[in-house]
Design a protein around this motif. Sequence first.
Motif, PDB file in Angstrom:
ATOM      1  N   GLY A  95       7.624   8.667  18.798  1.00 23.32           N
ATOM      2  CA  GLY A  95       6.236   9.063  18.766  1.00 23.32           C
ATOM      3  C   GLY A  95       5.400   8.152  17.906  1.00 23.32           C
ATOM      4  O   GLY A  95       5.872   7.162  17.357  1.00 23.32           O
ATOM      5  N   ALA A  96       4.150   8.481  17.783  1.00 19.87           N
ATOM      6  CA  ALA A  96       3.235   7.660  16.984  1.00 19.87           C
ATOM      7  C   ALA A  96       3.496   7.889  15.509  1.00 19.87           C
ATOM      8  O   ALA A  96       3.864   8.973  15.082  1.00 19.87           O
ATOM      9  N   LEU A  97       3.282   6.849  14.714  1.00 23.48           N
ATOM     10  CA  LEU A  97       3.423   6.943  13.271  1.00 23.48           C
ATOM     11  C   LEU A  97       2.050   6.864  12.630  1.00 23.48           C
ATOM     12  O   LEU A  97       1.273   5.966  12.939  1.00 23.48           O
ATOM     13  N   VAL A  98       1.750   7.782  11.764  1.00 21.25           N
ATOM     14  CA  VAL A  98       0.506   7.730  11.004  1.00 21.25           C
ATOM     15  C   VAL A  98       0.812   7.099   9.661  1.00 21.25           C
ATOM     16  O   VAL A  98       1.542   7.657   8.853  1.00 21.25           O
ATOM     17  N   ARG A  99       0.276   5.909   9.418  1.00 25.59           N
ATOM     18  CA  ARG A  99       0.523   5.209   8.169  1.00 25.59           C
ATOM     19  C   ARG A  99      -0.820   4.947   7.490  1.00 25.59           C
ATOM     20  O   ARG A  99      -1.710   4.387   8.104  1.00 25.59           O
ATOM     21  N   GLY A 109       0.806  -1.196   0.000  1.00 18.30           N
ATOM     22  CA  GLY A 109       0.000   0.000   0.000  1.00 18.30           C
ATOM     23  C   GLY A 109       0.845   1.255   0.000  1.00 18.30           C
ATOM     24  O   GLY A 109       1.996   1.279   0.440  1.00 18.30           O
ATOM     25  N   ARG A 110       0.295   2.303  -0.504  1.00 16.34           N
ATOM     26  CA  ARG A 110       0.959   3.593  -0.419  1.00 16.34           C
ATOM     27  C   ARG A 110       0.971   4.039   1.026  1.00 16.34           C
ATOM     28  O   ARG A 110       0.057   3.792   1.781  1.00 16.34           O
ATOM     29  N   GLU A 111       1.991   4.765   1.406  1.00 18.94           N
ATOM     30  CA  GLU A 111       2.164   5.069   2.807  1.00 18.94           C
ATOM     31  C   GLU A 111       2.555   6.534   2.972  1.00 18.94           C
ATOM     32  O   GLU A 111       3.415   7.058   2.274  1.00 18.94           O
ATOM     33  N   ARG A 112       1.912   7.207   3.902  1.00 21.51           N
ATOM     34  CA  ARG A 112       2.269   8.572   4.251  1.00 21.51           C
ATOM     35  C   ARG A 112       2.537   8.611   5.739  1.00 21.51           C
ATOM     36  O   ARG A 112       1.713   8.177   6.544  1.00 21.51           O
ATOM     37  N   VAL A 113       3.715   9.101   6.125  1.00 19.89           N
ATOM     38  CA  VAL A 113       4.146   8.999   7.516  1.00 19.89           C
ATOM     39  C   VAL A 113       4.270  10.396   8.108  1.00 19.89           C
ATOM     40  O   VAL A 113       4.798  11.306   7.493  1.00 19.89           O
ATOM     41  N   MET A 114       3.790  10.544   9.329  1.00 24.48           N
ATOM     42  CA  MET A 114       3.967  11.782  10.066  1.00 24.48           C
ATOM     43  C   MET A 114       4.285  11.417  11.507  1.00 24.48           C
ATOM     44  O   MET A 114       3.539  10.655  12.135  1.00 24.48           O
ATOM     45  N   ARG A 115       5.369  11.927  12.023  1.00 25.68           N
ATOM     46  CA  ARG A 115       5.770  11.594  13.379  1.00 25.68           C
ATOM     47  C   ARG A 115       5.215  12.621  14.361  1.00 25.68           C
ATOM     48  O   ARG A 115       5.180  13.803  14.098  1.00 25.68           O
ATOM     49  N   MET A 116       4.808  12.106  15.500  1.00 22.40           N
ATOM     50  CA  MET A 116       4.352  12.972  16.581  1.00 22.40           C
ATOM     51  C   MET A 116       4.975  12.454  17.864  1.00 22.40           C
ATOM     52  O   MET A 116       4.960  11.247  18.118  1.00 22.40           O
ATOM     53  N   SER A 117       5.527  13.328  18.706  1.00 22.33           N
ATOM     54  CA  SER A 117       6.080  12.898  19.973  1.00 22.33           C
ATOM     55  C   SER A 117       6.022  14.054  20.957  1.00 22.33           C
ATOM     56  O   SER A 117       6.701  15.062  20.785  1.00 22.33           O
ATOM     57  N   VAL A 118       5.214  13.899  21.991  1.00 25.09           N
ATOM     58  CA  VAL A 118       5.143  14.921  23.027  1.00 25.09           C
ATOM     59  C   VAL A 118       6.155  14.651  24.118  1.00 25.09           C
ATOM     60  O   VAL A 118       6.396  15.511  24.969  1.00 25.09           O
ATOM     61  N   GLU A 119       6.786  13.477  24.135  1.00 25.85           N
ATOM     62  CA  GLU A 119       7.752  13.156  25.181  1.00 25.85           C
ATOM     63  C   GLU A 119       9.179  13.478  24.789  1.00 25.85           C
ATOM     64  O   GLU A 119      10.067  13.496  25.642  1.00 25.85           O
ATOM     65  N   GLN A 120       9.423  13.741  23.497  1.00 29.58           N
ATOM     66  CA  GLN A 120      10.788  14.057  23.088  1.00 29.58           C
ATOM     67  C   GLN A 120      11.335  15.291  23.799  1.00 29.58           C
ATOM     68  O   GLN A 120      12.515  15.292  24.189  1.00 29.58           O
ATOM     69  N   GLU A 126       3.091   7.688  30.175  1.00 28.42           N
ATOM     70  CA  GLU A 126       2.205   6.637  29.661  1.00 28.42           C
ATOM     71  C   GLU A 126       0.938   7.230  29.066  1.00 28.42           C
ATOM     72  O   GLU A 126       0.467   6.789  28.008  1.00 28.42           O
ATOM     73  N   VAL A 127       0.360   8.234  29.727  1.00 26.20           N
ATOM     74  CA  VAL A 127      -0.834   8.892  29.193  1.00 26.20           C
ATOM     75  C   VAL A 127      -0.522   9.586  27.878  1.00 26.20           C
ATOM     76  O   VAL A 127      -1.315   9.546  26.922  1.00 26.20           O
ATOM     77  N   ALA A 128       0.656  10.216  27.797  1.00 24.96           N
ATOM     78  CA  ALA A 128       1.037  10.911  26.566  1.00 24.96           C
ATOM     79  C   ALA A 128       1.172   9.927  25.408  1.00 24.96           C
ATOM     80  O   ALA A 128       0.754  10.206  24.282  1.00 24.96           O
ATOM     81  N   ARG A 129       1.751   8.759  25.685  1.00 21.96           N
ATOM     82  CA  ARG A 129       1.894   7.764  24.615  1.00 21.96           C
ATOM     83  C   ARG A 129       0.534   7.268  24.140  1.00 21.96           C
ATOM     84  O   ARG A 129       0.315   7.084  22.942  1.00 21.96           O
ATOM     85  N   ALA A 130      -0.383   7.028  25.093  1.00 21.89           N
ATOM     86  CA  ALA A 130      -1.722   6.598  24.698  1.00 21.89           C
ATOM     87  C   ALA A 130      -2.420   7.674  23.875  1.00 21.89           C
ATOM     88  O   ALA A 130      -3.127   7.381  22.906  1.00 21.89           O
TER      89      ALA A 130
END
Length: 409
Positions: free
Chosen positions: A255-259, A3-14, A169-173
């Motif tokens: 952080g989370a990956l949006v794929r 599948g085609r994939e578009r990635v965007m990283r997000m991290s509030v803990e960095q 943990e809350v931030a990761r969720a």
Amino acid sequence: MPGRERVMRMSVEQPLWRALTAYRVLTMLYAIGFFASAYDGFHRPWLAVGYLAVLAVWTLATLPRVAGAASCTKPFLAADLTIALTGILLTPATDAHARIVDGGPTLPSIWTAGSVLAFALKGGWRWAALASTLVAAANLAERGSPARDTVHNVVLVWVAAIAIGYVVEVARASERTLARALEIEAATRERERLARDIHDSVLQVLAMVQRRGAVLGGEAADLGRLAGEQEIALRTLVSGGLVPVSRVSEDAAEGALVRVVEEPDPEVPDAVADLRALLAPHACARVHLAEPGAPVPLPAPAARELAAAVGAALDNVRRHVGADARAWILVEDEPDRVVVTVRDEGPGIPEGRLAEAEGEGRLGVALSIRGRLRDLGGTAEWVSVAGQGTEVELAVPKAAPTGPVRRGE
């Protein structure tokens, strides 16, 4: 098909990792500065100088280790905490007893809190509680008695580390939830764009072929009928669409990956498939599909086997009732199982006919339907009334089967 994939990283803990890096350097300088200002009070200053030199080299050399969760490994955390505990326990051997009793700081001083915070950022509140407990035990052993100021500092570090670990943990969720929401939004926009393009081209051509075929008659009418069926099937696929399975980063620090992925990998044992997408191709002018508005997730192997069983049931309708016979598919998503009902408008099945067919060696029902459902831990039941058609109820539990799924023939 990949599948085609578009990635965007997000991290509030960095940012927390960057703050921890700065904290470790500043507290290392603080510990060295305090020792220099109170040098005359140490009865073994050479031992303190040796420890602080090791602490300074370790802090500066390991700055890349505290840049993120990926580099902050368990061995590093264990070594880091060992250095902090060693400094606490060495304090009575270097500093004057009177100053220790008066509440003087340990050799690493507040640098120790940075080691505990690394545990909190890496593993959450449980890891923070473990590290804080070890530091508390070392502080009590260094002081020799649970003085009020010692207990106060220990409790403060313990509560702060656990709170930060819980926040992480809350931030990761939250990141995973946000990633899922953005993924669904991206999939919805892509589906709407495709729907517009298909509506402006393919669907209109199929509708025109259907109308012209009905007017011309003969073989053209058959061609028009087939075009109409494909139009209905294509409209069902476009309107339903597929919501891709959410994927998140294996490294929490990234952080989370949006794929945006077209469909789950069928070769992955834990892959989940939306049953609606597998049943949609069966919908046509003669077969009506009624399904929930939300995805109907099942383990991918179970979903494929259930869809194949539905296809076998529809083949029986065409074979025994007629090519133009109408059928209805109803999908029900229950809390512990998924039920698919296939109903036709035929004359019904005479009592005992299924057992008789199996005895004659006709194993379509036995293998293609009952066999598949049995291997999935589900059931297949027939309800047939003379003159009122036949109803096949296929039920599959949502839990994946413990054994391998056997392919029907």
